[in-house]
Design a protein around this motif. Structure first.
Motif, PDB file in Angstrom:
ATOM      1  N   THR A  17       0.936  -1.144   0.102  1.00  0.00           N
ATOM      2  CA  THR A  17      -0.014   0.142   0.133  1.00  0.00           C
ATOM      3  C   THR A  17       0.935   1.300  -0.040  1.00  0.00           C
ATOM      4  N   LYS A  18       0.233   2.262  -0.729  1.00  0.00           N
ATOM      5  CA  LYS A  18       1.056   3.479  -0.522  1.00  0.00           C
ATOM      6  C   LYS A  18       0.894   4.225   0.896  1.00  0.00           C
ATOM      7  N   PRO A  19       1.856   4.956   1.080  1.00  0.00           N
ATOM      8  CA  PRO A  19       1.755   5.627   2.375  1.00  0.00           C
ATOM      9  C   PRO A  19       0.558   6.540   2.397  1.00  0.00           C
ATOM     10  N   LYS A  20      -0.266   6.724   3.266  1.00  0.00           N
ATOM     11  CA  LYS A  20      -1.462   7.364   3.438  1.00  0.00           C
ATOM     12  C   LYS A  20      -1.016   9.016   3.521  1.00  0.00           C
ATOM     13  N   PRO A  71      -9.347  11.728  -1.276  1.00  0.00           N
ATOM     14  CA  PRO A  71      -8.080  11.892  -0.506  1.00  0.00           C
ATOM     15  C   PRO A  71      -6.914  11.933  -1.481  1.00  0.00           C
ATOM     16  N   ALA A  72      -5.976  12.774  -0.967  1.00  0.00           N
ATOM     17  CA  ALA A  72      -4.719  13.207  -1.529  1.00  0.00           C
ATOM     18  C   ALA A  72      -4.884  13.858  -2.842  1.00  0.00           C
ATOM     19  N   LYS A  79       3.457  18.799  -1.646  1.00  0.00           N
ATOM     20  CA  LYS A  79       3.127  17.291  -1.145  1.00  0.00           C
ATOM     21  C   LYS A  79       1.892  17.188  -1.039  1.00  0.00           C
ATOM     22  N   PRO A  80       1.287  15.939  -1.455  1.00  0.00           N
ATOM     23  CA  PRO A  80      -0.097  15.664  -1.247  1.00  0.00           C
ATOM     24  C   PRO A  80      -0.649  15.472   0.103  1.00  0.00           C
ATOM     25  N   VAL A  81      -1.999  15.941   0.371  1.00  0.00           N
ATOM     26  CA  VAL A  81      -2.652  16.026   1.435  1.00  0.00           C
ATOM     27  C   VAL A  81      -4.128  15.704   1.132  1.00  0.00           C
ATOM     28  N   THR A  82      -4.822  15.189   2.070  1.00  0.00           N
ATOM     29  CA  THR A  82      -6.229  15.121   2.294  1.00  0.00           C
ATOM     30  C   THR A  82      -6.777  16.045   3.007  1.00  0.00           C
ATOM     31  N   LEU A  83      -7.799  16.884   2.379  1.00  0.00           N
ATOM     32  CA  LEU A  83      -8.432  17.853   3.168  1.00  0.00           C
ATOM     33  C   LEU A  83      -9.536  17.439   3.845  1.00  0.00           C
TER      34      LEU A  83
END
Length: 90
Positions: A17-20, A71-72, A79-83
């Motif tokens: 799995t990719k890092p969250k 997500p992401a 850098k990717p983030v989830t709002l």
């Protein structure tokens, strides 16, 4: 010796799995970039729809656009983030 040109069975072990992406509260005036379109703006509001939560961003020229909070789906400093919705005060 087996001559299997495709290698081992890909279904035999769990997928990696990719890092969250970290979750960040969509506070007013937080500047983010939509990863898909490159639109960059400050958070000016949150909305709800049948498809899920939406964030309204306003760019430096005053144009606003609405994006689904997948997500992401956003970038902060590249850098990717989830709002997420900010927690209620009180």
């Amino acid at each position: 010796m087996s001559d299997d040109r495709y290698g081992r069975d890909v279904l035999s072990s769990p997928r990696k799995t990719k890092p969250k992406a970290p979750e960040v509260a969509a506070e007013r005036d937080l500047v983010v970039e939509d990863a898909a379109t490159g639109f960059c703006g400050a958070v000016v509001g949150l909305e709800k729809s049948y498809a899920g939560d939406l964030v309204r961003l306003e760019d430096r020229r005053g144009q606003t656009r609405v994006f689904l909070m997948y997500p992401a789906a956003f970038l902060i400093d590249g850098k990717p983030v989830t709002l997420t919705r900010p927690r209620g005060r009180g």
